[in-house]
Design an enzyme around this catalytic site. Structure first.
Site, mmCIF file in Angstrom:
data_model
loop_
_atom_site.group_PDB
_atom_site.id
_atom_site.type_symbol
_atom_site.label_atom_id
_atom_site.label_comp_id
_atom_site.label_asym_id
_atom_site.label_seq_id
_atom_site.Cartn_x
_atom_site.Cartn_y
_atom_site.Cartn_z
ATOM 1 N N LYS A 115 43.150 -57.340 -15.813
ATOM 2 C CA LYS A 115 43.617 -57.033 -14.455
ATOM 3 C C LYS A 115 44.064 -58.269 -13.702
ATOM 4 O O LYS A 115 45.043 -58.218 -12.948
ATOM 5 C CB LYS A 115 42.521 -56.317 -13.682
ATOM 6 N N GLU A 199 38.071 -57.230 -4.187
ATOM 7 C CA GLU A 199 39.149 -56.589 -3.431
ATOM 8 C C GLU A 199 38.550 -55.848 -2.245
ATOM 9 O O GLU A 199 37.418 -55.358 -2.349
ATOM 10 C CB GLU A 199 39.868 -55.536 -4.307
ATOM 11 N N HIS A 234 35.789 -40.870 -13.194
ATOM 12 C CA HIS A 234 36.893 -41.601 -13.821
ATOM 13 C C HIS A 234 37.523 -40.846 -14.985
ATOM 14 O O HIS A 234 38.287 -41.411 -15.760
ATOM 15 C CB HIS A 234 36.466 -43.005 -14.234
ATOM 16 N N ARG A 291 50.583 -47.854 -22.835
ATOM 17 C CA ARG A 291 50.598 -46.827 -23.883
ATOM 18 C C ARG A 291 51.232 -45.553 -23.331
ATOM 19 O O ARG A 291 51.479 -45.453 -22.131
ATOM 20 C CB ARG A 291 49.151 -46.505 -24.279
HETATM 21 C C1 MV4 Z 1 39.712 -49.235 -6.164
HETATM 22 C C2 MV4 Z 1 39.235 -48.244 -5.279
HETATM 23 C C3 MV4 Z 1 39.169 -48.552 -3.940
HETATM 24 N N1 MV4 Z 1 39.535 -49.782 -3.505
HETATM 25 N N2 MV4 Z 1 40.087 -50.432 -5.674
HETATM 26 C C4 MV4 Z 1 38.640 -46.959 -10.199
HETATM 27 C C5 MV4 Z 1 39.089 -47.224 -11.608
HETATM 28 C C6 MV4 Z 1 40.034 -48.366 -11.547
HETATM 29 N N3 MV4 Z 1 41.216 -48.079 -12.317
HETATM 30 C C7 MV4 Z 1 40.334 -48.581 -10.108
HETATM 31 N N4 MV4 Z 1 39.461 -47.746 -9.351
HETATM 32 C C8 MV4 Z 1 39.397 -47.841 -8.001
HETATM 33 N N5 MV4 Z 1 39.802 -49.014 -7.482
HETATM 34 C C9 MV4 Z 1 39.977 -50.691 -4.383
HETATM 35 N N6 MV4 Z 1 40.313 -51.900 -3.922
HETATM 36 C C10 MV4 Z 1 38.855 -47.007 -5.806
HETATM 37 C C11 MV4 Z 1 38.924 -46.806 -7.174
HETATM 38 C C12 MV4 Z 1 38.504 -45.507 -7.612
HETATM 39 C C13 MV4 Z 1 39.386 -44.616 -8.220
HETATM 40 C C14 MV4 Z 1 40.706 -44.943 -8.468
HETATM 41 C C15 MV4 Z 1 41.556 -44.057 -9.051
HETATM 42 C C16 MV4 Z 1 41.100 -42.793 -9.409
HETATM 43 C C17 MV4 Z 1 39.810 -42.456 -9.186
HETATM 44 C C18 MV4 Z 1 38.926 -43.350 -8.601
HETATM 45 C C19 MV4 Z 1 37.612 -42.979 -8.369
HETATM 46 C C20 MV4 Z 1 36.750 -43.847 -7.797
HETATM 47 C C21 MV4 Z 1 37.188 -45.123 -7.425
#
Ligand code: MV4
Length: 494
Positions: A115, A199, A234, A291
């Site tokens: 990331k 973040e 997730h 992918r």
């Molecule tokens: C976040 C967020 C809130 N704020 N970043 C979860 C998995 C990863 N791919 C990124 N994720 C998140 N990042 C910031 N700065 C909330 C999530 C997140 C989330 C993101 C996408 C789909 C579902 C989620 C469920 C919980 C938290």
């Protein structure tokens, strides 16, 4: 490219082979002992058993798979999703063996696989990102300074992480040191890399991702967005395209950002750029998946593009056959993931034999699966039975078709997430488009499904009572079968 090997199993192996067949390309399946009787093995022109059921003794054996390619004169490998699909080491080994990997370069996989390096690469362009640390943090005092600067709450994320693993939320500055320590040790044990970054926490975000396609001649296009906000721990539950909240302007801006992310790593083939969108419709780049994704069919349904064919054409060195202006959104598509899990019992895997398995059909319905009636669902892999996709002229038609298709689906032998998906897509928050990534946490309890089936039983009982009432006048039970009243019983016994 005359012959391709699919280094995967189940529905995605079958999905890839179908496009290859249409292109006149021969297919090779590799399979584990658990998949000997699977449809994808029979569908392939040639099939080779590569080992025992556990993936680390079969589907993850890159060298063995390359060996099969050499023996059978294979010139391309499609890795599907999961397994070796984002493994830069495998991509290098494939290249070294003189075989074409149907996917991006090992370098692009490496840059986007982390990331922090993904964000660093994206910095070459102006792409919105969540405020936070530039690189990895290990010093608690520095972390505190950043947290106070961007504002609490903050998220600590593992740079090597995925699927929310190694992610920690910090509400109070006093918790930061402890949470950071935990995040680092979790990242180290899960990924062998303890790099974490910070973040600002985006509170009620929507997860919107952009499908991109790039060729090796400098052309990059996007195929619009997929919204995947309806997920549980997730794990995506419902995916759709287009998103109910994007305006044409926002779609164009996010599409351009996604193409820029692809350019930043010299991307080639099909990829997905993930964004968060907050309640004020600000968007932020999160990461790129290098992918073909599970949910790619919804993009295919609204654009008419066969993504697997385009992946193969790009890998062959061809130019993309369309420009951005050629691409238009046609209608609306939904996908649900049908898992062999019990939604009334904490989604515990409920693998077994598919004693009944009948797919829905009809207008606007697509089923991508890898099973047949009578088959056992192997315990060794992901318990996804199928992806059910519907397409309609608009969102309401796609939803109505999905409800109808779910009701047509007949699966016995194991519990499935069909009832859960039916509940989700009929929920007022989903139907109105007013939801975020907390949807399941906010609204779901097992009781919503249990009371739903009780409701159905009550409706059925009332209907049966009504039917009896109407029919008893004309062709009701004959006198001999007529119910015996307490009075009659009393007289007989007398
Ligand atoms: C976040 C967020 C809130 N704020 N970043 C979860 C998995 C990863 N791919 C990124 N994720 C998140 N990042 C910031 N700065 C909330 C999530 C997140 C989330 C993101 C996408 C789909 C579902 C989620 C469920 C919980 C938290």
């Amino acid at each position: 490219m005359k012959k391709i090997l699919i280094a995967n199993r189940g529905e995605i192996a079958l999905r890839v082979m179908r496009s290859a067949k249409e292109m006149g390309i021969a297919t090779v399946a590799v399979f584990s002992e658990a998949d000997r009787n699977a449809p994808f093995v029979r569908y392939a022109d040639e099939a080779v058993c590569i080992g025992p059921p556990p993936s680390n003794q079969s589907y993850l054996l890159g060298d063995k798979i390359i060996q099969v390619c050499k023996q059978l004169g294979v010139d391309g490998i499609h890795p599907g999703y999961g397994f070796l699909s984002e493994n830069a080491g495998f991509a290098r080994a494939v290249k070294a063996a003189g075989i074409t990997l149907i996917g991006p370069s090992p370098e692009a996989m490496e840059v986007m696989g982390d990331k922090l390096s993904a964000k660093a690469a994206a910095k070459k362009y102006t792409i919105p990102m969540v405020p936070g640390t530039e690189g990895a943090v290990s010093d608690v005092e520095e972390a505190k300074r950043v947290a106070l600067e961007v504002g609490l709450p903050v998220l600590i994320k593992a740079s090597a992480g995925g699927g929310g693993k190694g992610m920690r939320i910090v509400e109070n500055i006093e918790e930061l040191a402890e949470q950071m320590e935990r995040a680092i040790s979790e990242a180290l044990s899960s990924f062998g890399d303890g790099s974490v970054f910070i973040e600002r926490y985006v509170a009620g975000p929507r997860h919107i991702e952009i499908q991109v396609l790039a060729d090796n001649h400098g052309n990059v296009v996007h195929l619009f967005e997929r919204e995947c906000s309806i997920q549980r721990r997730h794990q995506k539950v419902v995916e759709e395209a287009p998103s109910a909240i994007l305006t044409p302007e926002l779609r164009a801006a996010m599409g351009k950002s996604a193409c820029d992310v692809a350019r930043s790593c010299n991307y080639s083939g099909a990829g997905t750029v993930e964004f968060l969108v907050d309640e004020n419709r600000n968007y932020y780049f999160l990461e790129m998946n290098t992918r073909l994704q599970v949910e790619h069919p919804v993009s295919e349904m609204i654009t008419g593009v066969d993504l697997v064919k385009e992946q193969i054409n790009v890998a062959r060195g061809e130019k993309l056959p369309f420009t951005q202006d050629d691409l238009k959104i046609n209608g609306h598509a939904l996908e649900i993931r049908v898992y062999a899990e019990d939604p009334t019992n904490n989604f515990l895997p409920d693998i077994g034999r598919l004693t009944t398995y009948r797919r829905p059909t009809g207008p606007g319905v697509r089923v991508d699966d890898g099973f047949e009636e009578g088959m056992d669902i192997p315990i060794y892999y992901d318990p996804m039975i199928a992806k059910l996709i519907t397409h309609g002229k608009d969102r309401n038609e796609a939803i109505a078709r999905m409800v109808r298709a779910i009701d047509e689906y007949e699966i016995t032998g194991c519990q499935t997430t069909l009832s859960f998906c039916r509940w989700a897509i009929q929920h007022p928050a989903f139907v109105s488009g007013d939801f975020d990534t907390h949807f399941v946490k906010k609204y779901f309890t097992p009781e919503v499904l249990i009371s739903e089936s009780e409701d159905e039983m009550i409706v059925a009982a009332l209907a049966a009572a009504d039917w009896l009432k109407n029919h008893s006048k004309t062709a009701g039970p004959s006198k001999a079968e007529a119910p015996i009243s307490q009075w009659q019983r009393a007289r007989r016994n007398a």
